[in-house]
Design an enzyme around this catalytic site. Structure first.
Site, PDB file in Angstrom:
ATOM      1  N   SER A   1       0.793  -1.235   0.000  1.00 39.10           N
ATOM      2  CA  SER A   1       0.000   0.000   0.000  1.00 39.10           C
ATOM      3  C   SER A   1       0.817   1.272   0.000  1.00 39.10           C
ATOM      4  O   SER A   1       0.244   2.373  -0.067  1.00 39.10           O
ATOM      5  CB  SER A   1      -0.952   0.012   1.201  1.00 39.10           C
ATOM      6  OG  SER A   1      -2.039  -0.858   0.973  1.00 39.10           O
TER       7      SER A   1
ATOM      8  N   LYS B   1      -0.108   3.714  -2.650  1.00 38.13           N
ATOM      9  CA  LYS B   1      -1.154   4.734  -2.557  1.00 38.13           C
ATOM     10  C   LYS B   1      -0.595   6.153  -2.501  1.00 38.13           C
ATOM     11  O   LYS B   1      -1.331   7.114  -2.758  1.00 38.13           O
ATOM     12  CB  LYS B   1      -2.050   4.455  -1.350  1.00 38.13           C
ATOM     13  CG  LYS B   1      -2.874   3.173  -1.480  1.00 38.13           C
ATOM     14  CD  LYS B   1      -3.828   3.008  -0.313  1.00 38.13           C
ATOM     15  CE  LYS B   1      -4.707   1.782  -0.469  1.00 38.13           C
ATOM     16  NZ  LYS B   1      -4.036   0.520  -0.112  1.00 38.13           N
TER      17      LYS B   1
ATOM     18  N   SER C   1      -5.528   3.581   4.490  1.00 41.70           N
ATOM     19  CA  SER C   1      -5.114   2.621   3.458  1.00 41.70           C
ATOM     20  C   SER C   1      -6.307   1.838   2.921  1.00 41.70           C
ATOM     21  O   SER C   1      -6.207   0.634   2.667  1.00 41.70           O
ATOM     22  CB  SER C   1      -4.047   1.664   4.003  1.00 41.70           C
ATOM     23  OG  SER C   1      -3.211   1.204   2.977  1.00 41.70           O
TER      24      SER C   1
ATOM     25  N   LYS D   1       3.292   6.514   5.274  1.00 38.84           N
ATOM     26  CA  LYS D   1       2.443   5.514   4.611  1.00 38.84           C
ATOM     27  C   LYS D   1       2.953   4.127   4.956  1.00 38.84           C
ATOM     28  O   LYS D   1       4.139   3.840   4.833  1.00 38.84           O
ATOM     29  CB  LYS D   1       2.438   5.689   3.081  1.00 38.84           C
ATOM     30  CG  LYS D   1       1.402   4.785   2.393  1.00 38.84           C
ATOM     31  CD  LYS D   1      -0.005   5.243   2.702  1.00 38.84           C
ATOM     32  CE  LYS D   1      -1.046   4.176   2.405  1.00 38.84           C
ATOM     33  NZ  LYS D   1      -1.110   3.119   3.442  1.00 38.84           N
TER      34      LYS D   1
END
Length: 304
Positions: free
Chosen positions: A60, A63, A117, A224
């Site tokens: 993820s 993203k 997420s 992140k």
């Protein structure tokens, strides 16, 4: 005599100041992540690297690129967009609390994708992009090339596919680019969001996947996380530590908290020069990964 005392004092102050601003010894830092890179973005000083050019799945962390492509399009952020996943084969049978077809402002959809997420949110951003889902994925790869991320490839916007790959070095470039977007900095470091959906109306609370954003002893500027089996635990983060803006990339870390532990080890190392020890399970995981990588290389060489 007084002159000699002043000279000794001056020399002592110079030694102390140099030790305060000198970079700590990389040999004293042990990390649980198989691939990592630490850079001071204020000075561009490389502080630490570990397999920085290994091309691996990034889960993820993808993203972040999804956010940059969305924001670069300058679409109306208050426009309500539907939650759609129809064009993504990777979203089939993926569980989410968000209902398909419900609507939310684009800004809130982006917030959920970055902070919590949320995979359906990231996929909805791609569907609502000019040209649709596949045009969005092309734009992700074009943006990566424009940023000099030459070892990076995306096949979808969530990171669920292990074919979304990059390197620690490329992801430092992504952090450097993402910090120029105020929305990304704000959304990735917020603790909680109450999303108010329409068609039908309902409210859901979402929380940041990086627990460090809630800790007062951390000054996190961008963050992140990511996880799929093939990628292990991943974390990219920009944090102010002392007088440094430190970009941290941790990829393929074993254990639910080991990537968070690595961030703590880096901060301790920068502040004290001591990095601490990694869990035995993480060290064993890395040895097995390295052994598997060497075996794969040998097999590839024999097949040529």
């Amino acid at each position: 005599m007084q002159y000699i005392s002043r000279l000794v004092l001056t020399l002592l102050m110079l030694v102390l100041s140099s030790s305060l601003f000198a970079s700590p010894d990389p040999a004293r830092l042990q990390l649980a992540s198989v691939n990592a890179m630490i850079v001071d973005l204020k000075t561009d000083e490389l502080l630490y690297q570990k397999n920085p050019d290994a091309v691996v799945p990034i889960a993820s962390v993808s993203k972040l690129m999804t956010a940059l492509v969305t924001l670069d399009a300058h679409l109306p952020m208050n426009e309500r967009i539907p939650i759609e996943v129809r064009d993504s084969v990777h979203m089939q049978n993926v569980i989410s609390r968000i209902r398909i077809g419900s609507e939310l402002p684009r800004e809130d959809v982006l917030h959920l994708a970055l902070m919590a997420s949320e995979n359906r949110a990231a996929t909805a951003l791609a569907h609502a992009y000019p040209g649709g889902y596949f045009a969005f994925v092309r734009a992700m790869n074009e943006k990566a090339q424009a940023l000099g991320m030459t070892s990076t490839r995306f096949v979808e916007p969530t990171g669920l596919s292990h074919f979304n790959v990059s390197t620690a070095r490329d992801l430092v470039r992504l952090i450097r680019a993402a910090r120029e977007y105020p929305a990304v900095r704000q959304m990735t470091t917020s603790s909680k969001m109450d999303a108010r959906f329409q068609r039908p109306r309902y409210i859901l609370a979402f929380y940041n996947t990086n627990r460090l954003v809630n800790r007062d002893n951390w000054n996190i500027l961008l963050s992140k996380t990511g996880y799929i089996d093939e990628a292990g635990r991943c974390l990219v983060m920009l944090s102010r530590i002392g007088n440094r803006d430190v970009a941290m990339v941790f990829l393929d870390s074993f254990g639910k908290r080991s990537h968070i532990g690595d961030a703590g080890r880096v901060r301790r190392w920068l502040e004290t020069g001591v990095g601490g020890e990694v869990p035995r399970s993480a060290a064993r995981y890395e040895r097995e990964k390295n052994r598997a990588g060497r075996s794969a290389t040998l097999l590839a060489d024999k097949s040529r």
